[in-house]
Write a protein that holds these residues in place. Structure first.
Motif, PDB file in Angstrom:
ATOM      1  N   TYR A 177      66.283   3.261  57.697  1.00 10.61           N
ATOM      2  CA  TYR A 177      66.052   2.346  56.643  1.00 10.61           C
ATOM      3  C   TYR A 177      66.966   2.613  55.460  1.00 10.61           C
ATOM      4  CZ  TYR A 177      61.831   0.799  59.349  1.00 10.61           C
ATOM      5  OH  TYR A 177      61.267   0.293  60.283  1.00 10.61           O
ATOM      6  N   THR A 181      56.115  -6.595  48.800  1.00  8.46           N
ATOM      7  CA  THR A 181      57.365  -6.609  49.524  1.00  8.46           C
ATOM      8  C   THR A 181      57.066  -7.190  51.152  1.00  8.46           C
ATOM      9  OG1 THR A 181      56.876  -4.138  50.392  1.00  8.46           O
ATOM     10  CG2 THR A 181      58.174  -4.399  48.274  1.00  8.46           C
ATOM     11  N   THR A 182      56.123  -7.218  51.563  1.00 11.39           N
ATOM     12  CA  THR A 182      56.039  -7.603  52.672  1.00 11.39           C
ATOM     13  C   THR A 182      56.272  -9.265  52.867  1.00 11.39           C
ATOM     14  OG1 THR A 182      54.538  -5.988  53.842  1.00 11.39           O
ATOM     15  CG2 THR A 182      54.483  -8.123  55.001  1.00 11.39           C
ATOM     16  N   LYS A 193      59.839 -10.021  52.007  1.00 13.65           N
ATOM     17  CA  LYS A 193      60.891  -9.876  53.099  1.00 13.65           C
ATOM     18  C   LYS A 193      60.861 -10.905  53.924  1.00 13.65           C
ATOM     19  CE  LYS A 193      59.057  -6.367  54.778  1.00 13.65           C
ATOM     20  NZ  LYS A 193      58.637  -4.902  55.458  1.00 13.65           N
ATOM     21  N   GLY A 249      67.637  -9.719  51.322  1.00  9.95           N
ATOM     22  CA  GLY A 249      66.468  -9.649  52.270  1.00  9.95           C
ATOM     23  C   GLY A 249      66.231  -8.263  52.853  1.00  9.95           C
ATOM     24  N   LEU A 250      67.201  -7.751  53.728  1.00  7.46           N
ATOM     25  CA  LEU A 250      67.396  -6.589  54.256  1.00  7.46           C
ATOM     26  C   LEU A 250      67.016  -5.504  53.236  1.00  7.46           C
ATOM     27  CD1 LEU A 250      67.827  -4.501  56.399  1.00  7.46           C
ATOM     28  CD2 LEU A 250      70.197  -4.566  55.920  1.00  7.46           C
ATOM     29  N   VAL A 267      65.136  -5.598  50.397  1.00  5.53           N
ATOM     30  CA  VAL A 267      63.713  -5.739  50.345  1.00  5.53           C
ATOM     31  C   VAL A 267      62.866  -5.484  51.490  1.00  5.53           C
ATOM     32  CG1 VAL A 267      61.907  -7.366  49.818  1.00  5.53           C
ATOM     33  CG2 VAL A 267      64.084  -7.576  48.518  1.00  5.53           C
ATOM     34  N   SER A 268      63.299  -5.886  52.726  1.00  3.50           N
ATOM     35  CA  SER A 268      62.682  -5.562  53.993  1.00  3.50           C
ATOM     36  C   SER A 268      62.380  -4.131  54.099  1.00  3.50           C
ATOM     37  CB  SER A 268      63.115  -6.035  54.835  1.00  3.50           C
ATOM     38  OG  SER A 268      62.316  -6.258  56.352  1.00  3.50           O
TER      39      SER A 268
END
Length: 496
Positions: free
Chosen positions: A122, A174-175, A178, A309-310, A312-313
């Motif tokens: 990650y 965060t869920t 994302k 987005g990546l 944050v995800s």
């Protein structure tokens, strides 16, 4: 059996009187842990990862197999959470209860390996995405990226030390964040989807336009298995935290809700991409490949959105796995499977030593990632292979219970649970086969040092180190690790 019970009693009695009671988590944060653990960086690179070795037809078959297999595994965790409420920490606890201390230890060790390797993957993905805005970060594993990831790692360390409940709340936020760019991609990709491009070379047999033959459909499906496993890792997240659940029934609900949502999202993202770009184009995209698919639809701002987005995800998944990879060694330290050092908590109820050990390992592999040409892909494939023992053993334990009747009321039907346990076990064994010798050998090198940790824990308990079958397993792991080390030293297989 008496020895194991004594060991548990020793550990419980030695718990400090001042230890803080674990905070309780409700359905929403438990579901967010499942979704947050599964939907990380992997979904943002699905178009490329799936298309490197498989055609659209094979990808569909791969998702069908993985969907059914993971549904069986989700049902296993749902049923075990209710059937065996005294067993906490998910996969590790089930393996130990069903197959003995050393097998249980290896399940916990494999899960821990997967957890901290996932966090390294990650971190690489986050800084690869950042390179869209700041080119100095390159592919996410150069010196600048490693320095930045190291700072983030220890800041996350400080956050988790503030308390599990506070970190779980951040994970909920965060869920939700994302999912926004992913759902936007799905909606716009449906509009832009090209059926002719999707069906062109549907089975990967090649053509005259640069799309080479990918081999048999079964080989193509096998190539998707570790990819699909990678994006589903975390399905057991709620069961790992079953001891902290406000209601035991929420563990099963959170698992099934997280699975259903993730499967639908993964299937849409990977299949819609094949109707936007050709397979060779998808295979050649950099991390995150979803950005390269979105740009032809909406323009350059789509690339920026997906990269944000990546970040944050993957950041949310990084937090989820920071929680998960500390929880397992902490629980193992409490019951004597790991040395007692891992069982220490701080004043906020956070597993401080287990977290420290996990983050030291993450830091080490962050440094090692500098020497890898494809760090992200390598790390998630090794993480996927390492988690196979916990998954296979969970299914096998559920099957064992349903066949023996342990935990069932007299006369209660067990047919459904026999089918679910058998299917989950077969799926796990299929994944072992699909992983291939290459990654299984390298995993043995990572499992071998765990034997010393296990022996230390057994010495603390004053218990016998191994039974004869356990000694044979330990010797087997050591022998395979030596073979793998020789093959890596001679260049026959590459560790990075």
């Amino acid at each position: 059996m008496a020895t194991n019970q004594s060991a548990l009693c020793v550990c419980v009695e030695s718990k400090p009187k001042s230890e803080t009671a674990p905070p309780k988590l409700t359905l929403l944060p438990l579901t967010a842990l499942v979704v947050g653990s599964m939907v990380g960086g992997g979904v943002f690179n699905l178009p490329s990862d799936m298309s490197k070795g498989a055609s659209p037809g094979a990808i569909l078959i791969g998702w069908f197999i993985s969907g059914v297999g993971m549904l069986m595994l989700a049902l296993v965790y749902q049923r075990l959470a209710i059937r065996k409420p005294e067993l906490n920490a998910g996969p590790y606890a089930y393996a130990k209860a069903g197959f003995g201390s050393f097998v249980g230890f290896n399940s916990a060790w494999g899960y821990w390996l997967c957890a901290f390797l996932a966090n390294v993957a990650y971190a690489v993905a986050i800084f690869s995405a950042l390179s869209h805005f700041f080119p100095v970060f390159g592919d996410g594993n150069n010196l600048a990226s490693i320095a930045g990831a190291s700072i983030c790692l220890w800041l996350m360390h400080a956050l988790v030390l503030k308390g599990i409940k506070q970190a779980a709340f951040v994970n909920v936020v965060t869920t939700i964040a994302k999912l926004v760019p992913l759902l936007l991609f799905v909606l716009l990709a449906i509009v832009a989807f090209n059926w002719d491009k999707f069906t062109f070379d549907f089975w990967g047999h090649g053509d005259t336009h640069g799309q080479g033959d990918l081999g048999s459909v079964i080989d193509q499906v096998k190539s998707t298995m570790l990819v699909t496993l990678w994006v589903f890792i975390g399905i057991e997240g709620a069961s790992v935290y079953s001891a902290r659940a406000a209601k035991r029934s929420d563990v099963g609900r959170a698992t099934l809700l997280g699975f259903a949502g993730a499967l639908g999202l993964y299937l849409l993202v990977s299949m819609l991409a094949t109707g936007i770009l050709t397979r060779p184009e998808l295979a050649g995209l950099k991390v995150p490949s979803l950005a390269g698919v979105f740009e032809p639809i909406v323009g350059p701002w789509g690339t920026a959105l997906i990269n944000i987005g990546l970040m944050v995800s993957a950041g949310g998944a990084f937090l989820s796995w920071s929680l998960l990879c500390a929880e397992v060694p902490y629980t193992c330290g409490r019951d004597g499977t790991f040395p007692r050092w891992f069982a220490a908590q701080n004043a906020n109820g956070s597993p401080k030593n287990a977290l420290l050990a996990s983050n030291i390992m993450i830091q080490l592999f962050l440094v090692l990632s500098f020497f890898s040409k494809s760090a992200y892909q390598f790390l998630y494939l090794i993480a996927s292979a390492a988690v196979l023992p916990p998954y296979v053993l969970s299914g096998a334990y559920a099957l064992k219970l349903s066949l023996s009747g342990d935990g069932y009321v007299s006369g209660e039907s067990r047919t459904r649970d026999v089918i679910v346990g058998a299917a989950a076990t077969i799926y796990g064994l299929w994944l072992v086969y699909a992983a291939g010798v290459h990654y299984l050998l390298m995993c043995a090198v990572l499992f071998a040092p765990g034997i010393a940790v296990y022996l230390k824990a057994r010495k603390e308990l004053g218990a016998r180190a191994f039974t004869p079958p356990e000694a044979a397993i330990a010797l087997g792991i050591g022998a395979v690790a030596v073979v793998a080390a020789v093959l890596m030293w001679t260049g026959r297989i590459s560790p990075l």
